[in-house]
Design an enzyme around this catalytic site. Structure first.
Site, PDB file in Angstrom:
ATOM      1  N   ARG A  19      38.120  23.649  44.090  1.00  0.00           N
ATOM      2  CA  ARG A  19      38.904  22.846  45.268  1.00  0.00           C
ATOM      3  C   ARG A  19      39.390  21.669  44.955  1.00  0.00           C
ATOM      4  O   ARG A  19      39.610  20.834  45.574  1.00  0.00           O
ATOM      5  CB  ARG A  19      37.822  22.856  46.292  1.00  0.00           C
ATOM      6  CG  ARG A  19      36.340  22.048  46.057  1.00  0.00           C
ATOM      7  CD  ARG A  19      35.423  22.205  46.965  1.00  0.00           C
ATOM      8  NE  ARG A  19      35.715  21.994  48.398  1.00  0.00           N
ATOM      9  CZ  ARG A  19      34.534  22.382  49.298  1.00  0.00           C
ATOM     10  NH1 ARG A  19      33.399  22.510  48.863  1.00  0.00           N
ATOM     11  NH2 ARG A  19      35.082  21.978  50.597  1.00  0.00           N
ATOM     12  N   GLY A  78      24.303  28.587  55.525  1.00  0.00           N
ATOM     13  CA  GLY A  78      24.889  28.293  56.968  1.00  0.00           C
ATOM     14  C   GLY A  78      24.007  28.061  58.078  1.00  0.00           C
ATOM     15  O   GLY A  78      24.290  27.747  59.167  1.00  0.00           O
ATOM     16  N   ALA A  79      22.690  28.176  57.631  1.00  0.00           N
ATOM     17  CA  ALA A  79      21.511  27.982  58.631  1.00  0.00           C
ATOM     18  C   ALA A  79      21.606  26.550  59.125  1.00  0.00           C
ATOM     19  O   ALA A  79      21.388  26.409  60.440  1.00  0.00           O
ATOM     20  CB  ALA A  79      20.232  28.281  57.853  1.00  0.00           C
ATOM     21  N   GLY A  80      21.708  25.642  58.142  1.00  0.00           N
ATOM     22  CA  GLY A  80      21.907  24.331  58.887  1.00  0.00           C
ATOM     23  C   GLY A  80      23.044  23.855  59.848  1.00  0.00           C
ATOM     24  O   GLY A  80      22.890  23.251  60.637  1.00  0.00           O
ATOM     25  N   ASP A  81      24.052  24.631  59.464  1.00  0.00           N
ATOM     26  CA  ASP A  81      25.373  24.560  60.168  1.00  0.00           C
ATOM     27  C   ASP A  81      25.167  25.278  61.617  1.00  0.00           C
ATOM     28  O   ASP A  81      25.504  24.614  62.644  1.00  0.00           O
ATOM     29  CB  ASP A  81      26.561  25.145  59.698  1.00  0.00           C
ATOM     30  CG  ASP A  81      26.943  24.591  58.319  1.00  0.00           C
ATOM     31  OD1 ASP A  81      27.073  23.531  58.019  1.00  0.00           O
ATOM     32  OD2 ASP A  81      27.330  25.442  57.266  1.00  0.00           O
ATOM     33  N   ARG A  96      26.771  17.287  48.863  1.00  0.00           N
ATOM     34  CA  ARG A  96      27.115  18.082  47.652  1.00  0.00           C
ATOM     35  C   ARG A  96      27.310  17.584  46.384  1.00  0.00           C
ATOM     36  O   ARG A  96      28.418  16.836  46.005  1.00  0.00           O
ATOM     37  CB  ARG A  96      28.483  18.678  48.142  1.00  0.00           C
ATOM     38  CG  ARG A  96      28.502  19.484  49.195  1.00  0.00           C
ATOM     39  CD  ARG A  96      27.736  21.056  49.292  1.00  0.00           C
ATOM     40  NE  ARG A  96      28.122  21.835  50.255  1.00  0.00           N
ATOM     41  CZ  ARG A  96      27.281  21.961  51.304  1.00  0.00           C
ATOM     42  NH1 ARG A  96      26.378  21.218  51.194  1.00  0.00           N
ATOM     43  NH2 ARG A  96      27.512  22.781  52.246  1.00  0.00           N
ATOM     44  N   ASN A 127      16.345  25.459  66.301  1.00  0.00           N
ATOM     45  CA  ASN A 127      15.500  26.622  65.335  1.00  0.00           C
ATOM     46  C   ASN A 127      15.868  27.921  65.514  1.00  0.00           C
ATOM     47  O   ASN A 127      15.904  28.568  64.458  1.00  0.00           O
ATOM     48  CB  ASN A 127      13.981  26.188  65.730  1.00  0.00           C
ATOM     49  CG  ASN A 127      13.413  24.915  65.241  1.00  0.00           C
ATOM     50  OD1 ASN A 127      14.171  24.058  64.338  1.00  0.00           O
ATOM     51  ND2 ASN A 127      12.390  24.634  65.669  1.00  0.00           N
ATOM     52  N   TYR A 145      32.465  25.560  42.481  1.00  0.00           N
ATOM     53  CA  TYR A 145      33.638  25.345  43.742  1.00  0.00           C
ATOM     54  C   TYR A 145      34.983  25.304  42.756  1.00  0.00           C
ATOM     55  O   TYR A 145      35.091  24.640  41.714  1.00  0.00           O
ATOM     56  CB  TYR A 145      33.675  24.117  43.999  1.00  0.00           C
ATOM     57  CG  TYR A 145      32.258  23.935  45.189  1.00  0.00           C
ATOM     58  CD1 TYR A 145      32.245  24.435  46.053  1.00  0.00           C
ATOM     59  CD2 TYR A 145      31.058  23.187  44.871  1.00  0.00           C
ATOM     60  CE1 TYR A 145      31.234  24.540  47.001  1.00  0.00           C
ATOM     61  CE2 TYR A 145      29.861  23.281  45.626  1.00  0.00           C
ATOM     62  CZ  TYR A 145      29.905  23.782  46.986  1.00  0.00           C
ATOM     63  OH  TYR A 145      29.064  23.764  47.586  1.00  0.00           O
ATOM     64  N   ASP A 160      27.813  33.453  54.678  1.00  0.00           N
ATOM     65  CA  ASP A 160      27.901  32.120  54.992  1.00  0.00           C
ATOM     66  C   ASP A 160      28.008  31.793  56.613  1.00  0.00           C
ATOM     67  O   ASP A 160      27.439  31.046  57.203  1.00  0.00           O
ATOM     68  CB  ASP A 160      29.413  31.276  54.772  1.00  0.00           C
ATOM     69  CG  ASP A 160      29.168  31.244  53.010  1.00  0.00           C
ATOM     70  OD1 ASP A 160      28.379  31.834  52.501  1.00  0.00           O
ATOM     71  OD2 ASP A 160      29.947  30.475  52.768  1.00  0.00           O
TER      72      ASP A 160
END
Length: 320
Positions: free
Chosen positions: A111, A259-262, A173, A286, A109, A298
């Site tokens: 940032r 990005g699957a969790g988002d 994170r 799911n 990162y 992402d």
């Protein structure tokens, strides 16, 4: 078919330019990258918009070329950008990926001076919440800077005054803060959370156990109405109204789990707002999560609603 909806969702957080390596191996030997757009809350906002929700994102971007790229991309996805400002002197955040030959990887990162640092609690106004049914928060925004807790608490205060549902995804994170700092922040917020959407490994890190007895105790102690456990290839689970419900995952061949969790969060909240029952909420969430993993990137795999429904119903795709 009209896929628009009257339901509105609001989220806030940082966005990044993601640089994906063109070759595998240690990052110091990679000379070419593909530019993408990422960020947990941004992915969620896009996921909601693609499902047909009115999606609003509050953020700050650097007034630079990368900031303009993110702004244009997200606006093009139909996300409400009214409360996204571009600021001087704070470069748009970067996220650089390293991928090894065996598929494993690391994330680096950049940032430190994130533009979102310029967002102050007093900039959060009640009028931002007009037409909003759910406010979705994540631990990533909290991890960027400790002052962001004040912003989140201002958001929660306004949401509660307006009777808006509050959902939270810890999205740990550990490159950005310690587990001890994260636990303290999460336990501060839990009493105000209506829906907790968390990965099984995450919740184990937070409370020291992923046993149903302990998870039930957490939900009861903080009066969390819906505790949702995301468990990847093992599906998901929901604790609500005093009972547990489990739903198996959809079998897919994942190529990228970012990005699957988002996407899961977006799917769950979409189905909740549209009156789906507990089992159907987990099923749709799911399905969204599974589809995200089949596309590299992402947020490139975040599906449209008709794609999710076709996937769930196993509808054949006419290719020619």
């Amino acid at each position: 078919m009209n896929l628009s909806t009257n339901f509105g969702i609001l989220t806030l957080g940082d966005a990044m330019i993601t640089l994906n390596p063109a070759t595998t191996g240690p990052l110091r030997f990679v000379s070419a990258f593909e530019r993408k757009v990422g960020g947990a809350e941004l992915n969620f906002a896009i996921g909601c918009a693609r499902l047909g929700l009115r999606s609003k994102w509050i953020s700050r971007l650097g007034k630079d070329e990368f900031g303009r790229a993110i702004y244009t991309f997200v606006k093009g996805e139909g996300v409400d950008m009214t409360d996204v400002a571009m600021v001087e002197g704070y470069p748009t955040s970067l996220n650089v990926k390293e991928i090894r030959e065996d598929g494993s990887g690391k994330t680096f990162y950049y940032r430190h001076q994130s533009p979102v640092l310029t967002l102050e609690p007093e900039e959060i106004k009640a009028e931002m919440f007009e037409g909003i049914d759910v406010v979705h928060l994540t631990g990533v925004f909290l991890a960027i800077h400790r002052k962001n807790m004040d912003i989140v608490q201002k958001v929660i205060s306004i949401a509660k005054e307006k009777g808006i549902i509050i959902s939270f995804d810890p999205n740990i994170r550990l490159k950005m803060w310690s587990i001890e700092e994260a636990r303290t922040a999460y336990h501060t917020l839990f009493p105000d959370i209506d829906i907790l959407l968390t990965g099984r490994d995450e919740i184990k890190s937070i409370i020291g156990s992923d046993e149903e007895k302990e998870l039930t105790s957490l939900a009861e102690r903080y009066s969390i109405g819906q505790l949702v456990i995301k468990d990847g290839a093992d599906g998901s689970a929901l604790y609500a109204d005093g009972q547990w419900l489990h739903k198996e995952a959809f079998p897919v061949k994942p190529v990228d789990t970012v990005g699957a969790g988002d996407g899961f969060d977006a799917g769950y909240l979409y189905s909740l707002l549209h009156g789906y029952g507990p089992e159907q909420r987990l099923e749709l969430a799911n399905a969204v999560g599974a589809l995200v993993t089949t596309v590299s990137g992402d947020n490139e795999g975040l599906p449209l609603l008709e794609e999710v429904l076709s996937f769930i119903n196993k509808e054949a795709v006419v290719e020619r």
